[in-house]
Write a protein that holds these residues in place. Structure first.
Motif, short mmCIF file in Angstrom:
data_model
loop_
_atom_site.label_atom_id
_atom_site.label_comp_id
_atom_site.label_asym_id
_atom_site.label_seq_id
_atom_site.Cartn_x
_atom_site.Cartn_y
_atom_site.Cartn_z
N VAL A 90 41.33 26.98 17.62
CA VAL A 90 40.39 25.95 18.08
C VAL A 90 39.08 26.01 17.31
O VAL A 90 38.51 24.98 16.92
CB VAL A 90 40.16 26.09 19.59
N LYS A 91 38.57 27.20 17.08
CA LYS A 91 37.29 27.34 16.38
C LYS A 91 37.37 26.74 14.98
O LYS A 91 36.43 26.07 14.53
CB LYS A 91 36.90 28.83 16.30
N THR A 92 38.48 26.94 14.29
CA THR A 92 38.63 26.39 12.94
C THR A 92 38.73 24.87 12.98
O THR A 92 38.19 24.17 12.11
CB THR A 92 39.87 26.98 12.25
N VAL A 93 39.40 24.33 14.00
CA VAL A 93 39.48 22.87 14.13
C VAL A 93 38.08 22.27 14.30
O VAL A 93 37.71 21.31 13.61
CB VAL A 93 40.37 22.48 15.32
N VAL A 94 37.28 22.84 15.20
CA VAL A 94 35.92 22.33 15.41
C VAL A 94 35.09 22.49 14.15
O VAL A 94 34.35 21.58 13.75
CB VAL A 94 35.26 23.02 16.62
N ARG A 95 35.21 23.64 13.49
CA ARG A 95 34.49 23.88 12.24
C ARG A 95 34.84 22.80 11.21
O ARG A 95 33.96 22.19 10.58
CB ARG A 95 34.84 25.26 11.68
N ASN A 96 36.13 22.54 11.05
CA ASN A 96 36.56 21.56 10.06
C ASN A 96 36.05 20.16 10.36
O ASN A 96 35.64 19.42 9.47
CB ASN A 96 38.09 21.53 9.98
#
Length: 313
Positions: free
Chosen positions: A165-171
């Protein structure tokens, strides 16, 4: 930030989270976009409270700390309008200023059209007023554009599901902070557009990202993909006159990728948008991108507080 109060209120069968700051007699309600949450307005909450206003910031149903609706795939923009009315009634607010960012601009403007007696003025950012479900602007999107990809049931879920999830939001923050339209090729998904080594925007810290990631780990993306992306063509012709007849301010970043949606920049810069919002001021922040309220909080806060003072009786 430590002074912000967090409340949970019962709204139409769900517990919605409301962040609150300030005690002034005039109320300002902030409506977030995607992937935003109440926290996206942290700078503005402090500014309007210091200026003598009371800030109320809900997490939309299924977002942030608000309860997930029992059937997220049936959530709609109409829900946001009805929730907003219920929030004002809960807090006994007869009339409020509405500030909406990104897709939060839709309910801000539509609420002013349908319930003008409950609105003092409207401030929007990132997206001009476009009557939902009726605009030709959303019929000209290029193939592979993220909105089209995320409208397809299951596609974004599969794309997001490859990453934490953190990578999705970052992207998403990296993509939406750019000046180009996020368009995937035929053999790509939207998440593939971000190089894993790409840094966060300089105004968005790892600590900020952690707040978003923690809340999206709780809520997931089911409601967020339904509203706005899968309800953009929802028929909300709830009145014969779609004009916003309240004082309004539109703040746009000069480098906002959204201006490159076909027809969008001309719609704003030519003043055609004023056909629907006659009493509209338009301000461009030349270096601003899609998250102007986080990127340039001092400038945005000054614009907001000046507008609020000008239109407070």
């Amino acid at each position: 930030m430590d002074q912000i109060e967090h409340k949970y209120i019962d709204v139409r069968g769900l517990k919605l989270h409301i962040a609150e700051l300030g005690t002034g007699p005039s109320v300002v309600v902030f409506l977030h976009g995607f992937p935003e949450i109440w926290y996206s307005w942290r700078h503005q909450m402090v500014a309007v409270a210091n200026a003598g206003f009371r800030a109320l910031v809900p997490d939309f149903r299924g977002y942030g700390l608000s309860q997930l609706p029992p059937e997220p795939e049936k959530a709609s923009f109409k829900d946001l309008l009805e929730d907003l009315l219920a929030i004002l009634d809960f807090f006994s607010v007869p009339k409020a200023f509405l500030i909406g960012k990104d897709f939060g601009a839709f309910p801000a403007n539509l609420f002013a059209v349908i319930f003008p007696e409950r609105v003092s003025g409207v401030v929007t950012m990132g997206v001009p007023y476009i009557p939902a479900g009726s605009s030709s602007l959303f019929k000209q999107l290029p193939e592979g554009f993220y909105i089209l990809r995320w409208q397809e049931p299951g596609r974004a879920e599969a794309d997001f599901g490859r990453l934490d999830v953190k990578t999705v939001v970052r992207n998403i923050y990296i993509l939406f902070s750019g000046s180009e339209l996020p368009i995937a090729g035929e053999d790509q998904e939207i998440m593939d557009l971000v190089d894993p080594s790409s840094p966060l925007p300089p105004w968005f810290t790892e600590e900020d990202l952690a707040v978003y990631a923690t809340l999206y780990e709780k809520s997931g993306f089911r409601t967020a993909l339904q509203v706005p992306y899968r309800t953009l063509r929802e028929d909300l012709s709830l009145t014969d006159d779609p004009r916003v007849k309240k004082p309004a301010l539109l703040i746009m970043g000069g480098k906002d990728y959204f201006l490159k949606v076909p027809g969008m920049e001309d719609y704003v810069r030519s003043g055609k948008v004023k056909d629907l919002v006659p009493d509209l001021e338009i301000t461009f922040l030349p270096e601003g991108t899609h998250f102007v309220q986080e990127q340039f909080p001092d400038q945005v806060n000054q614009l907001i507080t000046t507008f609020l003072r000008k239109h407070t009786c």
